[in-house]
Design an enzyme around this catalytic site. Structure first.
Site, PDB file in Angstrom:
ATOM      1  N   LEU A 239      21.666 -53.424  21.454  1.00  0.00           N
ATOM      2  CA  LEU A 239      22.148 -52.805  20.220  1.00  0.00           C
ATOM      3  C   LEU A 239      20.987 -52.032  19.587  1.00  0.00           C
ATOM      4  O   LEU A 239      20.316 -52.495  18.673  1.00  0.00           O
ATOM      5  CB  LEU A 239      22.693 -53.876  19.280  1.00  0.00           C
ATOM      6  CG  LEU A 239      23.738 -53.429  18.261  1.00  0.00           C
ATOM      7  CD1 LEU A 239      24.849 -52.614  18.909  1.00  0.00           C
ATOM      8  CD2 LEU A 239      24.327 -54.620  17.543  1.00  0.00           C
ATOM      9  N   HIS A 240      20.780 -50.820  20.107  1.00  0.00           N
ATOM     10  CA  HIS A 240      19.580 -50.048  19.784  1.00  0.00           C
ATOM     11  C   HIS A 240      19.438 -49.732  18.288  1.00  0.00           C
ATOM     12  O   HIS A 240      18.480 -50.142  17.634  1.00  0.00           O
ATOM     13  CB  HIS A 240      19.594 -48.717  20.550  1.00  0.00           C
ATOM     14  CG  HIS A 240      19.804 -48.834  22.015  1.00  0.00           C
ATOM     15  ND1 HIS A 240      18.819 -49.250  22.884  1.00  0.00           N
ATOM     16  CD2 HIS A 240      20.890 -48.578  22.788  1.00  0.00           C
ATOM     17  CE1 HIS A 240      19.280 -49.236  24.120  1.00  0.00           C
ATOM     18  NE2 HIS A 240      20.535 -48.833  24.091  1.00  0.00           N
ATOM     19  N   ASP A 241      20.369 -48.944  17.769  1.00  0.00           N
ATOM     20  CA  ASP A 241      20.175 -48.314  16.461  1.00  0.00           C
ATOM     21  C   ASP A 241      20.102 -49.286  15.286  1.00  0.00           C
ATOM     22  O   ASP A 241      19.329 -49.051  14.343  1.00  0.00           O
ATOM     23  CB  ASP A 241      21.265 -47.273  16.218  1.00  0.00           C
ATOM     24  CG  ASP A 241      21.184 -46.116  17.210  1.00  0.00           C
ATOM     25  OD1 ASP A 241      20.122 -45.948  17.836  1.00  0.00           O
ATOM     26  OD2 ASP A 241      22.179 -45.387  17.362  1.00  0.00           O
TER      27      ASP A 241
END
EC number: 3.2.-.-
Length: 313
Positions: A239-241
């Site tokens: 879950l990058h952002d």
């Protein structure tokens, strides 16, 4: 007092969840949302911002569309990851409001000029809009507290062997941002690949039961499919952002180091690579606070806690 932020994003499943986390957090004051082209085309990412804010009943937040292509290159999109709409999966509402009649940079300028305190820029897509702002309005640099970006890595890419997607889309813009002299905080793949959401976490979010939490779970249902490919070696989906927003809320969840970072714009094999001087070999002064590790369970708990806030509104 809430920290004023501008979110520049290209929704994108994880961008949408970063937006949800920001608006679920009273510690932050979201002053504007601007859209960039990246995960999908500029028209679709702008529409996705409007759809998400409609879902969240925050149509009071000003929105503006940004640059339609990178500074010097043709646009590349990640529709293989995010689907035809950019937010495939849930049935999102149609927008009930329109963007401002100005560009992303013009909206950023307005917010910065009107703010009584420096504003934090959070950029979760390609850096095009931020670079245009920095180049066109040097007098406003003093009104920017810091720039928190999702992008880059120390050596591993997710779009090419060397480059992370957001930086690869517009490396020239990213280089402008990193060399701006402003405080930069980087959530790269080194930390976001440790911020994996597992199937059990998705079910935990779904069980919260409010419409926003259900939408987040449905976004993750779709997002996880791409990351099941054996080549990644993932157990869930990174879950990058939301790591950018989580760092603003709870920096203690992250391990960071200060290092110099530059962006390769011309390499045959390494275009878009963030070159991190981890061992201080160049003598360059550090220009970036680099996230290198995360308390994954604490990150998941934060998401669940904030998603539950929508049950009592």
């Amino acid at each position: 007092m809430a920290l004023p932020i501008i979110l520049d994003c290209d929704p994108g499943h994880d961008d949408a969840i970063a937006l949800v986390l920001a608006l679920a957090s009273p510690e932050l004051a979201l002053k504007a949302v601007t859209s960039s082209a990246g995960n999908q085309t500029p028209d679709k990412t702008l529409r996705n911002v409007l759809r998400m804010l409609t879902l969240l009943n925050r149509t009071d937040i000003p929105v503006a569309g940004g640059a339609r292509k990178p500074l010097m290159r043709d646009l590349i999109i990640a529709d293989n990851v995010h689907g035809e709409t950019g937010l495939d999966g849930p049935a999102l509402p149609e927008p009930t409001f329109k963007p401002q009649a100005c560009t992303a940079v013009e909206l950023m300028v307005k917010v910065l000029r009107e703010s009584d305190e420096p504003v934090t820029l959070v950029a979760t897509g390609p850096q095009t809009n931020v670079a245009l702002l920095l180049n066109s309005h040097p007098e406003l640099h003093r009104k920017i507290a810091r720039i928190v970006i999702m992008g880059g890595s120390m050596g591993l890419g997710n779009w090419t062997p060397a480059a992370e997607f957001n930086i690869f889309v517009d490396p020239e813009a990213a280089e402008i941002v990193f060399q701006s002299g402003l405080p930069i905080v980087m959530a790269g793949l080194d930390v976001t690949h440790r911020a994996q959401i597992m199937s059990a976490d998705v079910e935990r979010f779904r069980a919260i039961g409010n419409p926003v939490a259900t939408t987040v779970a449905e976004l993750l249902d779709f997002f996880m499919e791409y990351h099941k490919a054996e080549k990644w070696g993932f157990h869930g989906a990174p879950l990058h952002d939301p790591c950018t927003i989580a760092w603003l809320l709870k920096p203690e969840l992250f391990t960071t180091v200060d290092r110099w970072v530059g962006v390769e714009t011309q390499g045959k094999y390494t275009q878009g690579m963030t070159v991190v001087d981890y061992y201080s070999l160049t003598g360059n002064k550090p220009n970036t606070t680099l996230m290198v590790d995360i308390d994954r369970q604490g990150f998941v708990d934060l998401l669940a806690e904030r998603l539950a806030q929508f049950s009592i509104r």
